[in-house]
Motif scaffolding. Structure first.
Motif, short mmCIF file in Angstrom:
data_model
loop_
_atom_site.label_atom_id
_atom_site.label_comp_id
_atom_site.label_asym_id
_atom_site.label_seq_id
_atom_site.Cartn_x
_atom_site.Cartn_y
_atom_site.Cartn_z
N UNK A 9 0.83 -1.20 0.00
CA UNK A 9 0.00 0.00 0.00
C UNK A 9 0.87 1.26 0.00
N UNK A 10 1.90 1.29 0.85
CA UNK A 10 2.79 2.45 0.91
C UNK A 10 3.52 2.65 -0.41
N UNK A 11 3.95 1.57 -1.01
CA UNK A 11 4.61 1.65 -2.31
C UNK A 11 3.68 2.19 -3.38
N UNK A 12 2.43 1.75 -3.35
CA UNK A 12 1.45 2.24 -4.32
C UNK A 12 1.17 3.72 -4.15
N UNK A 13 1.06 4.16 -2.90
CA UNK A 13 0.84 5.59 -2.63
C UNK A 13 2.03 6.40 -3.11
N UNK A 15 4.23 5.60 -5.43
CA UNK A 15 4.25 5.57 -6.89
C UNK A 15 3.21 6.55 -7.46
N UNK A 16 2.03 6.58 -6.87
CA UNK A 16 0.99 7.51 -7.32
C UNK A 16 1.40 8.95 -7.12
N UNK A 17 2.06 9.25 -6.01
CA UNK A 17 2.51 10.62 -5.76
C UNK A 17 3.58 11.04 -6.76
N UNK A 18 4.47 10.11 -7.09
CA UNK A 18 5.52 10.42 -8.07
C UNK A 18 4.91 10.66 -9.45
N UNK A 19 4.01 9.79 -9.85
CA UNK A 19 3.36 9.97 -11.15
C UNK A 19 2.55 11.26 -11.19
#
Length: 98
Positions: A9-13, A15-19
């Protein structure tokens, strides 16, 4: 994923913030979120300044005054000298009840 779902979940968040940061902002986003971003930046800067000032004050209070430190050292040295004198007198006289 099953062993550590919070890491996923933390990795997905992240990644979403970077994108989201890489994508260009639309004109409507800039109109709506621009003032909010500016306010957040100003608030964060003020909080950082307040924290820095409070930290400096704490450090200043923790460091003893130069004159007070000298006086404290003089007293301690004087006490050591007096104890040595008393110990020397006691040893010289052989009086252990001093």
């Amino acid at each position: 994923m099953e062993a550590n779902p919070l890491a996923v979940l933390a990795g997905g968040v992240a990644l979403g913030a970077i994108l989201g940061a890489l994508l260009p902002k639309s004109e409507s986003e800039q109109k709506v979120l621009g003032p909010l971003g500016k306010r957040l930046s100003e608030t964060a800067a003020a909080a950082a300044t307040a924290a820095r000032d409070a930290g400096k004050e704490q450090l200043t209070n923790a460091i003893p005054d130069k004159d007070a430190a000298k006086e404290s050292l003089k007293k301690a040295f004087g006490n050591v000298v007096e104890a040595a004198k008393d110990g020397g007198k006691t040893a010289a006289t052989g009086n252990t009840n001093a």
